[in-house]
Design a protein around this motif. Structure first.
Motif, PDB file in Angstrom:
ATOM      1  N   LEU A 295      45.915  10.114  25.345  1.00  0.00           N
ATOM      2  CA  LEU A 295      46.945   9.557  24.463  1.00  0.00           C
ATOM      3  C   LEU A 295      46.715   9.968  23.008  1.00  0.00           C
ATOM      4  O   LEU A 295      47.678  10.264  22.281  1.00  0.00           O
ATOM      5  CB  LEU A 295      46.967   8.027  24.593  1.00  0.00           C
ATOM      6  N   LEU A 296      45.469   9.994  22.568  1.00  0.00           N
ATOM      7  CA  LEU A 296      45.183  10.428  21.198  1.00  0.00           C
ATOM      8  C   LEU A 296      45.540  11.901  21.009  1.00  0.00           C
ATOM      9  O   LEU A 296      46.123  12.287  19.987  1.00  0.00           O
ATOM     10  CB  LEU A 296      43.702  10.201  20.872  1.00  0.00           C
ATOM     11  N   THR A 297      45.202  12.723  21.991  1.00  0.00           N
ATOM     12  CA  THR A 297      45.559  14.138  21.914  1.00  0.00           C
ATOM     13  C   THR A 297      47.071  14.306  21.889  1.00  0.00           C
ATOM     14  O   THR A 297      47.605  15.153  21.165  1.00  0.00           O
ATOM     15  CB  THR A 297      44.963  14.899  23.112  1.00  0.00           C
ATOM     16  N   LEU A 298      47.760  13.502  22.662  1.00  0.00           N
ATOM     17  CA  LEU A 298      49.224  13.545  22.676  1.00  0.00           C
ATOM     18  C   LEU A 298      49.790  13.207  21.300  1.00  0.00           C
ATOM     19  O   LEU A 298      50.717  13.870  20.821  1.00  0.00           O
ATOM     20  CB  LEU A 298      49.749  12.563  23.725  1.00  0.00           C
ATOM     21  N   CYS A 299      49.235  12.189  20.648  1.00  0.00           N
ATOM     22  CA  CYS A 299      49.698  11.814  19.299  1.00  0.00           C
ATOM     23  C   CYS A 299      49.479  12.954  18.308  1.00  0.00           C
ATOM     24  O   CYS A 299      50.370  13.293  17.520  1.00  0.00           O
ATOM     25  CB  CYS A 299      48.967  10.553  18.829  1.00  0.00           C
ATOM     26  N   VAL A 300      48.285  13.538  18.338  1.00  0.00           N
ATOM     27  CA  VAL A 300      47.990  14.644  17.433  1.00  0.00           C
ATOM     28  C   VAL A 300      48.940  15.807  17.695  1.00  0.00           C
ATOM     29  O   VAL A 300      49.480  16.421  16.753  1.00  0.00           O
ATOM     30  CB  VAL A 300      46.525  15.101  17.597  1.00  0.00           C
ATOM     31  N   GLY A 301      49.181  16.118  18.950  1.00  0.00           N
ATOM     32  CA  GLY A 301      50.078  17.210  19.295  1.00  0.00           C
ATOM     33  C   GLY A 301      51.493  16.969  18.821  1.00  0.00           C
ATOM     34  O   GLY A 301      52.168  17.895  18.348  1.00  0.00           O
ATOM     35  N   CYS A 302      51.957  15.720  18.925  1.00  0.00           N
ATOM     36  CA  CYS A 302      53.316  15.399  18.463  1.00  0.00           C
ATOM     37  C   CYS A 302      53.452  15.629  16.963  1.00  0.00           C
ATOM     38  O   CYS A 302      54.428  16.231  16.498  1.00  0.00           O
ATOM     39  CB  CYS A 302      53.650  13.952  18.810  1.00  0.00           C
ATOM     40  N   PHE A 303      52.479  15.155  16.201  1.00  0.00           N
ATOM     41  CA  PHE A 303      52.515  15.354  14.750  1.00  0.00           C
ATOM     42  C   PHE A 303      52.502  16.843  14.412  1.00  0.00           C
ATOM     43  O   PHE A 303      53.313  17.329  13.615  1.00  0.00           O
ATOM     44  CB  PHE A 303      51.323  14.662  14.083  1.00  0.00           C
ATOM     45  N   ALA A 304      51.550  17.557  15.015  1.00  0.00           N
ATOM     46  CA  ALA A 304      51.376  18.969  14.672  1.00  0.00           C
ATOM     47  C   ALA A 304      52.598  19.798  15.058  1.00  0.00           C
ATOM     48  O   ALA A 304      53.081  20.611  14.268  1.00  0.00           O
ATOM     49  CB  ALA A 304      50.120  19.507  15.343  1.00  0.00           C
ATOM     50  N   LEU A 305      53.122  19.598  16.264  1.00  0.00           N
ATOM     51  CA  LEU A 305      54.255  20.406  16.707  1.00  0.00           C
ATOM     52  C   LEU A 305      55.493  20.139  15.854  1.00  0.00           C
ATOM     53  O   LEU A 305      56.205  21.071  15.469  1.00  0.00           O
ATOM     54  CB  LEU A 305      54.565  20.120  18.172  1.00  0.00           C
ATOM     55  N   THR A 306      55.733  18.870  15.553  1.00  0.00           N
ATOM     56  CA  THR A 306      56.903  18.533  14.737  1.00  0.00           C
ATOM     57  C   THR A 306      56.838  19.210  13.371  1.00  0.00           C
ATOM     58  O   THR A 306      57.816  19.798  12.896  1.00  0.00           O
ATOM     59  CB  THR A 306      57.007  17.010  14.557  1.00  0.00           C
TER      60      THR A 306
END
Length: 338
Positions: A295-306
């Motif tokens: 879940l933490l990796t998912l959050c980081v990925g969402c921020f970075a990709l956006t």
């Protein structure tokens, strides 16, 4: 250039169509079980009919989503679907399918080499041919679906994927927060990776007697794959967020983080319909760590990709198919002067 892009698009659509076909045996069998047919079933044992139907309904739904995504990848308009509708289910599917397609062939090789007992041949619940249909279909599905998605990602986000790590930007200034979340995720990923590697190499730390008695080549191989994936995911995530491996294209650490965190999240037990008797407190702790890390990796990925797609959207080559749509969709709204 345009001919090359069109050939890649045709390959992507062909692979995606194969993925849809590969889903059909699994979906058909699951649908029969949900409908009450006992095709390939010996004895449900302690599992109630309701639990059996519920478990198969959930897994049917998950593979149906994979088939739907594969269908979307065959469509010309698939590049314009909202990113999260494709990326989240594909991330979960990547973790599960990669673990499956690596674990099963390797474990079968170990069984053939060592002469160990094949769990599929001595299973009390299902007939041996069921495992061939289910896991053979899922393995084929994994190979073609992931290949199709890789081509899709290159078509849609190729500019970002080919960017060197040192050239990644921080347009919204959230890198500090990403690093905090990543630091926590790395702790969980490394801990999980070391624990599962120990189990895969033969350690019985934290296992109870029932668990030890049920261990087999497939379980040990699965732990090895889980452990290596967790450590690879941690390395890739660290390189991306902390800007290590400066000269490497972003797609390399991204693929490591994407796959490794996906395997960990998919193995965290979040979809278990019931608790196995072969469990322990340490396994529960490990599953929780895997869930949090994912879940933490998912959050980081969402921020970075956006952020990064919004920043790169202004520089997409106009010759790329659908580039004017992506550039328009990813261009930030103008802010009023203050």
């Amino acid at each position: 250039m345009r001919d090359h892009l069109e050939r890649r698009a045709r390959r992507r659509r062909l692979l995606a169509r194969f993925a849809v076909v590969a889903c059909l045996p699994y979906l058909t069998l699951k649908l029969l079980w949900v409908a009450g047919a006992d095709v390939g079933v010996k004895d449900l044992g302690s599992l109630s009919r309701g639990q059996w139907i519920a478990a198969n309904a959930v897994t049917f739904g998950m593979d149906a989503i994979a088939a739907l995504i594969a269908h979307v990848l065959t469509r010309p308009g698939g590049r314009h679907v909202r990113a999260w509708l494709i990326l989240f289910p594909m991330w979960v599917a990547t973790g599960m399918l990669v673990a499956l397609t690596v674990t099963l062939p390797v474990s079968q090789g170990v069984i053939a080499t060592t002469g160990a007992q094949n769990p599929a041949m001595s299973n009390d619940m299902l007939r041996p041919w069921v495992f061939g249909v289910v896991y053979g279909g899922l393995g084929a599905e994994g190979l073609v679906l992931l290949a199709a998605f890789a081509l899709y990602a290159d078509e849609r986000w190729g500019g970002l994927l080919r960017t060197r790590v040192r050239d990644l930007t921080d347009p919204a200034g959230t890198q500090g927060m990403q690093r905090v979340l990543t630091g926590i995720a790395l702790g969980f990923l490394v801990s999980s990776g070391m624990l599962h590697l120990a189990w895969g190499l033969g350690s019985d730390v934290g296992m109870n007697a029932q668990w030890i008695a049920r261990r087999n080549a497939i379980g040990r191989t699965g732990d090895l794959v889980h452990g290596l994936a967790a450590l690879a995911g941690a390395a890739g995530l660290h390189a991306l967020v902390f800007r290590r491996w400066a000269r490497v294209r972003a797609r390399v650490p991204l693929a490591m983080a994407w796959t490794g965190a996906g395997v960990v999240f998919g193995s965290s037990g979040w979809m278990d319909m019931g608790r196995s008797p072969a469990t322990s407190a340490l396994l529960d702790v490990g599953n929780t760590a895997d869930l949090i890390a994912g879940l933490l990796t998912l959050c980081v990925g969402c921020f970075a990709l956006t952020e990064l797609t919004a920043d790169k959207g202004r520089t997409i080559p106009p010759s790329a198919p659908g580039s004017h749509h992506l550039a328009a969709a990813s261009r930030p709204e103008p802010r009023p002067d203050r």
